[in-house]
Design a protein around this motif. Structure first.
Motif, mmCIF file in Angstrom:
data_model
loop_
_atom_site.group_PDB
_atom_site.id
_atom_site.type_symbol
_atom_site.label_atom_id
_atom_site.label_comp_id
_atom_site.label_asym_id
_atom_site.label_seq_id
_atom_site.Cartn_x
_atom_site.Cartn_y
_atom_site.Cartn_z
ATOM 1 N N PRO A 153 -46.444 -74.911 72.854
ATOM 2 C CA PRO A 153 -46.182 -75.307 74.243
ATOM 3 C C PRO A 153 -46.121 -74.142 75.220
ATOM 4 N N ASP A 154 -45.776 -72.955 74.731
ATOM 5 C CA ASP A 154 -45.682 -71.808 75.630
ATOM 6 C C ASP A 154 -47.046 -71.355 76.139
ATOM 7 N N LEU A 155 -48.121 -71.807 75.481
ATOM 8 C CA LEU A 155 -49.484 -71.438 75.895
ATOM 9 C C LEU A 155 -50.033 -72.377 76.974
ATOM 10 N N TYR A 156 -49.374 -73.482 77.186
ATOM 11 C CA TYR A 156 -49.876 -74.554 78.057
ATOM 12 C C TYR A 156 -50.264 -74.060 79.447
ATOM 13 N N ASN A 157 -51.477 -74.408 79.858
ATOM 14 C CA ASN A 157 -51.982 -74.065 81.191
ATOM 15 C C ASN A 157 -52.534 -75.344 81.824
ATOM 16 N N PRO A 158 -51.852 -75.916 82.817
ATOM 17 C CA PRO A 158 -52.302 -77.191 83.380
ATOM 18 C C PRO A 158 -53.681 -77.123 84.023
ATOM 19 N N ASP A 159 -54.033 -75.983 84.621
ATOM 20 C CA ASP A 159 -55.351 -75.862 85.242
ATOM 21 C C ASP A 159 -56.456 -75.983 84.194
ATOM 22 N N VAL A 160 -56.216 -75.416 83.026
ATOM 23 C CA VAL A 160 -57.184 -75.517 81.936
ATOM 24 C C VAL A 160 -57.324 -76.972 81.493
ATOM 25 N N VAL A 161 -56.207 -77.662 81.345
ATOM 26 C CA VAL A 161 -56.241 -79.062 80.922
ATOM 27 C C VAL A 161 -57.002 -79.917 81.924
ATOM 28 N N ILE A 162 -56.759 -79.704 83.207
ATOM 29 C CA ILE A 162 -57.449 -80.481 84.240
ATOM 30 C C ILE A 162 -58.951 -80.233 84.175
ATOM 31 N N ASN A 163 -59.345 -78.986 83.982
ATOM 32 C CA ASN A 163 -60.772 -78.680 83.874
ATOM 33 C C ASN A 163 -61.396 -79.307 82.632
ATOM 34 N N ILE A 164 -60.642 -79.357 81.549
ATOM 35 C CA ILE A 164 -61.137 -80.018 80.335
ATOM 36 C C ILE A 164 -61.360 -81.506 80.599
ATOM 37 N N LEU A 165 -60.423 -82.134 81.291
ATOM 38 C CA LEU A 165 -60.559 -83.561 81.604
ATOM 39 C C LEU A 165 -61.732 -83.820 82.541
ATOM 40 N N ILE A 166 -61.959 -82.908 83.474
ATOM 41 C CA ILE A 166 -63.089 -83.049 84.395
ATOM 42 C C ILE A 166 -64.407 -83.000 83.625
ATOM 43 N N ILE B 77 -56.989 -87.175 76.215
ATOM 44 C CA ILE B 77 -55.744 -87.806 76.649
ATOM 45 C C ILE B 77 -54.785 -88.004 75.474
ATOM 46 N N SER B 78 -55.337 -88.335 74.311
ATOM 47 C CA SER B 78 -54.488 -88.609 73.147
ATOM 48 C C SER B 78 -53.693 -87.389 72.717
ATOM 49 N N LEU B 79 -54.139 -86.194 73.088
ATOM 50 C CA LEU B 79 -53.443 -84.967 72.714
ATOM 51 C C LEU B 79 -52.457 -84.502 73.780
ATOM 52 N N LEU B 80 -52.344 -85.256 74.880
ATOM 53 C CA LEU B 80 -51.483 -84.831 75.975
ATOM 54 C C LEU B 80 -50.138 -85.546 75.988
ATOM 55 N N ASP B 81 -49.906 -86.408 75.031
ATOM 56 C CA ASP B 81 -48.679 -87.204 75.055
ATOM 57 C C ASP B 81 -47.422 -86.336 75.006
ATOM 58 N N ASP B 82 -47.497 -85.231 74.294
ATOM 59 C CA ASP B 82 -46.310 -84.389 74.119
ATOM 60 C C ASP B 82 -46.414 -83.093 74.899
ATOM 61 N N ARG B 83 -47.097 -83.135 76.053
ATOM 62 C CA ARG B 83 -47.228 -81.905 76.822
ATOM 63 C C ARG B 83 -45.865 -81.454 77.324
ATOM 64 N N PRO B 84 -45.649 -80.161 77.426
ATOM 65 C CA PRO B 84 -44.330 -79.646 77.797
ATOM 66 C C PRO B 84 -43.957 -79.985 79.237
ATOM 67 N N ALA B 85 -42.673 -80.107 79.456
ATOM 68 C CA ALA B 85 -42.186 -80.339 80.818
ATOM 69 C C ALA B 85 -42.284 -79.054 81.627
ATOM 70 N N ASN B 86 -42.448 -79.210 82.923
ATOM 71 C CA ASN B 86 -42.548 -78.040 83.795
ATOM 72 C C ASN B 86 -41.190 -77.352 83.912
ATOM 73 N N THR B 87 -41.171 -76.068 83.585
ATOM 74 C CA THR B 87 -39.913 -75.317 83.613
ATOM 75 C C THR B 87 -39.890 -74.272 84.719
ATOM 76 N N ASN B 88 -40.952 -74.211 85.511
ATOM 77 C CA ASN B 88 -41.025 -73.211 86.577
ATOM 78 C C ASN B 88 -41.139 -73.910 87.928
ATOM 79 N N PRO B 89 -40.047 -74.035 88.662
ATOM 80 C CA PRO B 89 -40.092 -74.751 89.950
ATOM 81 C C PRO B 89 -40.943 -74.040 90.995
ATOM 82 N N ASP B 90 -41.194 -72.737 90.805
ATOM 83 C CA ASP B 90 -42.006 -71.994 91.763
ATOM 84 C C ASP B 90 -43.496 -72.299 91.615
ATOM 85 N N GLU B 91 -43.891 -72.794 90.451
ATOM 86 C CA GLU B 91 -45.290 -73.146 90.195
ATOM 87 C C GLU B 91 -45.338 -74.559 89.630
ATOM 88 N N PRO B 92 -45.266 -75.572 90.484
ATOM 89 C CA PRO B 92 -45.244 -76.961 90.007
ATOM 90 C C PRO B 92 -46.515 -77.310 89.237
#
Length: 242
Positions: free
Chosen positions: A64-77, A92-107
């Protein structure tokens, strides 16, 4: 992708990526940067490699520490225009357990964009092409267009190729006004696109003729059953026993 073989092993996949996708290094988190760079190469070059992109999402799931939402969005595109393959649902089936956002400065942009991307995918799957373009051009999808698909070279043409596959399979002739709403093209742009496809536009009637192909030709099929007398006797005998 026109064949399952090309889907599983794209001709543009390098030996390095092949080893990462097919070998034990598939689950090595230190390789995620290489796979992410390969994704952005796909974004810039109109290439596509679903299995390599799925490997990224799987690494995010395990790490989960590697998670990059921009990468995921580009993969879905990229997966959005993979019809008829089920790439989008696999992602989509692999995104069910994606980590919660822990950085309020970068939503995290994914939670707000995922419903829009999913709805776009559903509209494509349902062949509701005018509705797809309406949503894609709407204010709801503004962030998706301005921040993501604008960077994805050939995205709209990739959508149009999905449309063309469907139209070729369903029509021998189609009105230019109708096709215009399907492709989100008008006037000279539509005429040029139709000419590029090798289709014929009758300017007087506005009807576009689509060349014959195995899907848009209705041919009667005669099924002839050859039943031997000995086989019929066995069937009758079995029914009497029953």
């Amino acid at each position: 992708m026109s064949t399952a073989a090309a889907w599983a092993t794209p001709p543009t996949r390098t030996e390095l990526i092949e080893n990462l996708v097919s070998g034990v290094d598939r689950y090595n988190p230190s390789n995620v940067g290489i796979l992410e760079d390969y994704l952005y190469h796909q974004i810039r070059s109109e290439e596509y490699d679903c299995l390599a992109n799925l490997a990224i999402v799987k690494l995010y799931q395990f790490n989960p520490d590697l998670y990059n939402p921009d990468v995921v969005i580009n993969i879905l595109i990229k997966a959005l225009t993979s019809t008829p393959f089920p790439d989008f649902n696999l992602c989509i089936s692999l995104l069910d357990d994606r980590p919660a956002n822990t950085n309020p400065d970068e939503p995290d942009p994914l939670p707000s964009l995922l419903p829009v991307i999913t709805e776009l995918h559903n509209l494509l799957q349902q062949c509701r092409f005018p509705a797809f373009w309406k949503l894609y051009r709407s204010e709801r999808a503004e962030s998706l267009r301005d921040n993501y698909t604008v960077e994805c070279v050939g995205f709209e043409d990739a959508v149009r190729r999905v449309v063309v596959q469907t139209v070729k399979a369903a029509f021998k002739r189609i009105g230019s006004d109708r096709l215009s709403t399907y492709l989100n093209l008008t006037g000279d742009d539509l005429a040029a696109y139709v000419e590029k496809l090798g289709w014929t536009l009758d300017s007087s009637s506005g009807v576009i003729s689509i060349p014959p192909n195995p899907d848009n030709q209705i041919e009667s099929t005669v099924v002839q059953e050859n039943i031997q007398l000995s086989q019929l006797v066995k069937v009758i005998a079995h029914s009497q026993v029953a």
